[in-house]
Scaffold this motif. Structure first.
Motif, short mmCIF file in Angstrom:
data_model
loop_
_atom_site.label_atom_id
_atom_site.label_comp_id
_atom_site.label_asym_id
_atom_site.label_seq_id
_atom_site.Cartn_x
_atom_site.Cartn_y
_atom_site.Cartn_z
N ARG A 1 19.07 -21.91 89.27
CA ARG A 1 17.39 -21.79 89.66
C ARG A 1 16.89 -22.79 88.73
NH1 ARG A 1 15.40 -15.99 90.84
NH2 ARG A 1 16.89 -15.41 92.49
N VAL A 2 17.13 -23.20 87.71
CA VAL A 2 16.66 -24.07 86.53
C VAL A 2 16.47 -25.41 87.35
CG1 VAL A 2 16.96 -25.43 84.61
CG2 VAL A 2 17.06 -22.97 84.38
N VAL A 3 17.80 -25.77 87.93
CA VAL A 3 17.91 -27.06 88.58
C VAL A 3 17.03 -27.07 89.84
CG1 VAL A 3 19.71 -28.31 89.80
CG2 VAL A 3 20.36 -27.36 87.65
N ARG A 4 16.97 -25.86 90.62
CA ARG A 4 16.24 -25.99 91.58
C ARG A 4 14.80 -26.25 91.26
NH1 ARG A 4 17.17 -20.76 94.57
NH2 ARG A 4 15.47 -21.65 95.95
N ALA A 5 14.30 -25.55 89.99
CA ALA A 5 12.79 -25.59 89.68
C ALA A 5 12.51 -27.05 89.21
CB ALA A 5 12.63 -24.51 88.64
N GLY B 1 25.52 -13.37 67.92
CA GLY B 1 26.40 -12.89 69.15
C GLY B 1 26.55 -14.25 69.90
N ARG B 2 26.66 -13.98 71.05
CA ARG B 2 27.04 -15.09 71.78
C ARG B 2 26.11 -15.01 73.09
NH1 ARG B 2 32.53 -15.73 75.35
NH2 ARG B 2 31.45 -15.17 76.96
N THR B 3 25.32 -16.12 73.59
CA THR B 3 24.59 -16.10 74.80
C THR B 3 25.22 -16.89 75.76
OG1 THR B 3 22.76 -16.22 73.12
CG2 THR B 3 22.27 -17.10 75.44
N VAL B 4 25.17 -16.13 76.89
CA VAL B 4 25.88 -16.80 78.15
C VAL B 4 24.64 -17.01 79.23
CG1 VAL B 4 27.66 -16.64 80.00
CG2 VAL B 4 28.02 -15.58 77.84
N ILE B 5 24.52 -18.17 79.55
CA ILE B 5 23.54 -18.33 80.79
C ILE B 5 24.39 -18.33 82.33
CG2 ILE B 5 22.06 -19.86 82.01
CD1 ILE B 5 21.60 -21.01 78.75
N THR B 6 24.20 -17.29 83.06
CA THR B 6 24.80 -17.55 84.34
C THR B 6 24.68 -18.59 85.05
OG1 THR B 6 23.25 -16.42 85.52
CG2 THR B 6 24.81 -15.05 84.31
N GLU B 7 25.77 -18.92 86.10
CA GLU B 7 25.67 -20.05 87.00
C GLU B 7 24.30 -20.03 88.11
OE1 GLU B 7 28.16 -22.00 90.92
OE2 GLU B 7 29.21 -20.56 89.26
N ARG B 8 23.92 -18.82 88.40
CA ARG B 8 22.80 -18.62 89.18
C ARG B 8 21.62 -18.90 88.39
NH1 ARG B 8 21.06 -13.20 92.52
NH2 ARG B 8 19.38 -14.15 93.06
N ALA B 9 21.51 -18.63 87.17
CA ALA B 9 20.23 -18.97 86.33
C ALA B 9 20.07 -20.50 86.25
CB ALA B 9 20.12 -18.35 84.78
N VAL C 1 17.26 -30.27 82.70
CA VAL C 1 18.39 -29.32 82.62
C VAL C 1 18.94 -28.99 81.46
CG1 VAL C 1 20.38 -28.57 83.88
CG2 VAL C 1 18.39 -29.47 85.29
N SER C 2 19.23 -30.19 81.02
CA SER C 2 20.03 -30.13 79.69
C SER C 2 19.36 -29.53 78.42
CB SER C 2 20.59 -31.38 79.10
OG SER C 2 21.68 -31.74 80.02
N GLU C 3 18.05 -29.77 78.44
CA GLU C 3 17.02 -29.33 77.76
C GLU C 3 16.88 -28.03 77.72
OE1 GLU C 3 12.29 -29.79 76.64
OE2 GLU C 3 13.42 -31.67 77.30
N ILE C 4 16.47 -27.31 78.73
CA ILE C 4 16.27 -25.97 79.13
C ILE C 4 17.73 -24.77 78.76
CG2 ILE C 4 15.54 -24.47 80.87
CD1 ILE C 4 13.63 -26.74 82.02
N THR C 5 18.73 -25.64 79.37
CA THR C 5 19.92 -24.74 79.48
C THR C 5 20.87 -24.87 78.04
OG1 THR C 5 21.23 -26.26 80.67
CG2 THR C 5 19.90 -24.81 81.92
N GLY C 6 20.81 -25.93 77.57
CA GLY C 6 21.73 -26.33 76.62
C GLY C 6 22.95 -26.91 77.09
N SER D 1 18.34 -26.97 97.15
CA SER D 1 19.47 -26.45 97.00
C SER D 1 20.50 -27.21 95.92
CB SER D 1 20.33 -26.33 98.46
OG SER D 1 20.78 -27.41 98.70
N ALA D 2 21.15 -26.62 95.33
CA ALA D 2 22.05 -27.11 94.19
C ALA D 2 23.53 -26.56 94.31
CB ALA D 2 21.18 -26.97 92.71
N ASP D 3 24.59 -27.30 94.03
CA ASP D 3 25.80 -26.73 93.87
C ASP D 3 26.08 -27.37 92.36
OD1 ASP D 3 26.33 -25.78 96.34
OD2 ASP D 3 26.68 -27.81 97.06
N LEU D 4 26.85 -26.21 91.62
CA LEU D 4 27.13 -26.76 90.22
C LEU D 4 28.67 -26.70 90.04
CD1 LEU D 4 24.32 -25.23 89.95
CD2 LEU D 4 24.72 -24.79 87.96
#
Length: 120
Positions: free
Chosen positions: A20-24, A9-17, A93-98, A38-41
């Motif tokens: 949250r990763v960037v903030r953490a 299938g296809r995995t999509v990571i939302t902007e909000r997710a 962030v790259s490692e966690i989100t791809g 706070s973070a803007d993408l």
């Protein structure tokens, strides 16, 4: 279509997710709470441009006067910590989100002055 083909299938990571990763990751890097970050993408042709605003935890000046090693133990100067932090945040962030981080703008909003804990 075979069973193996239909199970992909296809995995999509939302902007909000991702936000949250960037903030953490940023909060962990600078010793502050994620809710203070706070973070803007922005999608830059499939890559991420990040604008991050965060406080940074620092040792009190009085502690630095008492113990010159306090800055080293806290991770170095604010400039050193910012440079290291940018690279670490982008990598994590790259490692966690791809997602590939193409640019990261980091702005410190305040200094969270916390006393260094002494080991007994």
């Amino acid at each position: 279509m075979s069973t193996a083909e239909s199970s992909h299938g296809r995995t999509v990571i939302t902007e909000r997710a991702i936000e949250r990763v960037v903030r953490a990751v940023t909060a962990e890097q600078f010793g502050v709470q994620a809710k203070a970050v706070s973070a803007d993408l922005t999608d830059a042709g499939g890559r991420l441009d990040l604008a991050v605003r965060t406080p940074i935890r620092v040792v009190p000046i009085s502690r630095v006067h008492e113990d010159a090693d306090a800055i080293r133990r806290s991770g170095g100067s604010i400039v050193d910590r910012a440079q290291h932090g940018e690279a670490t945040i982008a990598d994590r962030v790259s490692e966690i989100t791809g997602s590939t981080v193409s640019r990261l703008s980091l702005r410190f909003t305040s200094a969270d002055i916390a006393k260094e804990r002494r080991v007994r």
